[in-house]
Motif scaffolding. Structure first.
Motif: not given
Length: 346
Positions: A23-52
């Protein structure tokens, strides 16, 4: 698009977690959606690294074109449309036929579809991901629909929920997730990102204009960019408090109603801070109008909170703006009789 440095730092930390729900929680405007999508991309990536995510594999491309078979994005229909995520064919057809309007809440039917998705076999070895944004738009029925699957996900299903109002989530939802509190950027990195990101969207703004947007956003980069898109400059920022206090809503009349309520709440917040001997957060102290009594400001704050809860109702924008302009002028006008204007609320 590369993540801003403060989100990239958080992504690295999130990739070390071992739970199935974040659960990514915080005040509006801190990038929750962008971080959630980046985490999703890393989880599903075929060649992920420690950076995503790698950004180049078939999985990353499938997410880019909004067509990954192992990803289910659960959003209000209006938000999905705004962010380019496809709706299910039946809902899309009903909206096109004007049988229904795009929902601003997450419908229970969509939650049931998410549960059904989780029962399917994944097509790639990385498993499946269910991204929910914004989590506070789950109503009680849709949240309860997800509970069992969130607690005991079948197979290799992971969840990432993003919210700007964690207190609005059911406690049973929060308790089933590992909560990550969104980090705030430093002013230096936030302002640098803002100027670079806004150069194309809002050309011509000066450093002083970006500083005004940053201040009006309370140090939240996405919010600062949103204010710039609405036409906030240093000149607008400095004039706005006294204009609003005088009942002049010309500058904000074309803004979405939610933004109009927000700026009135910011004015009220700063006035109460000054009345209590503190410093304003969103505006310059010299730009504020004479501050009325705290009791009157407190009453104004309560009706603004009521307005915020109902701002998405289909009000007539012009009449709504005019009514609130008069109400604001009454609050900041000298004399005790001004409080009478607070008894009615759009």
């Amino acid at each position: 698009m590369a993540l801003p440095p403060w989100l990239q730092r958080q992504l690295r930390a999130l990739l070390s977690l071992r739970g199935h729900a974040v659960l990514l929680a915080g005040a509006p405007g801190l990038g929750q959606y962008e971080l959630a999508l980046a985490l999703t991309r890393a989880w599903l990536c075929e060649h992920p690294s420690g950076d995503g995510a790698c950004g180049a594999c078939d999985s990353c491309h499938a997410i880019d074109v909004r067509a990954h078979p192992d990803l289910f994005v659960l959003m209000p229909e209006q938000q999905a449309i705004d962010l380019g995520w496809p709706l299910d064919p039946v809902t899309q057809e009903r909206i096109e036929r004007k049988e229904i309007k795009p929902s601003r809440q997450i419908r229970v039917d969509a939650a049931r579809a998410a549960v059904a998705f989780a029962q399917l076999s994944h097509t790639r070895p990385q498993g499946q991901v269910l991204l929910i944004h914004p989590g506070e738009r789950l109503n009680v029925e849709s949240a309860n629909t997800l509970l069992k699957t969130l607690e005991e996900p079948p197979g290799r299903v992971r969840f990432v929920l993003a919210t700007e109002a964690a207190h609005a989530l059911l406690p049973t939802i929060r308790s089933r997730c590992q909560t990550h509190t969104m980090a705030w950027p430093t002013e230096a990195e936030g302002r640098a990102w803002l100027a670079a990101e806004g150069a194309q969207e809002c050309p011509g703004l000066t450093d002083a204009d970006w500083a005004a947007c940053w201040r009006m956003a309370g140090g939240r980069p996405d919010e600062a960019l949103a204010w710039a898109r609405l036409g906030v400059t240093e000149r607008v920022w400095r004039a706005l408090p006294r204009q609003l206090a005088q009942g002049d809503a010309a500058v904000i009349g074309d803004w979405p109603l939610a933004r109009q309520v927000q700026v009135l709440m910011q004015l009220c917040h700063d006035a109460m801070a000054v009345a209590a001997g503190g410093k304003p957060r969103y505006f310059d102290a010299a730009a504020l109008p004479p501050v009325p009594a705290v009791a009157r400001l407190s009453a104004f704050w309560r009706v603004l909170q009521q307005a915020w809860r109902t701002v998405e109702h289909p009000w007539q924008p012009g009449l709504w703006t005019e009514a609130w302009a008069q109400r604001t002028a009454a609050v900041f006008a000298p004399g005790a009789a001004a409080g009478a204007a607070l008894h009615s609320c759009p």
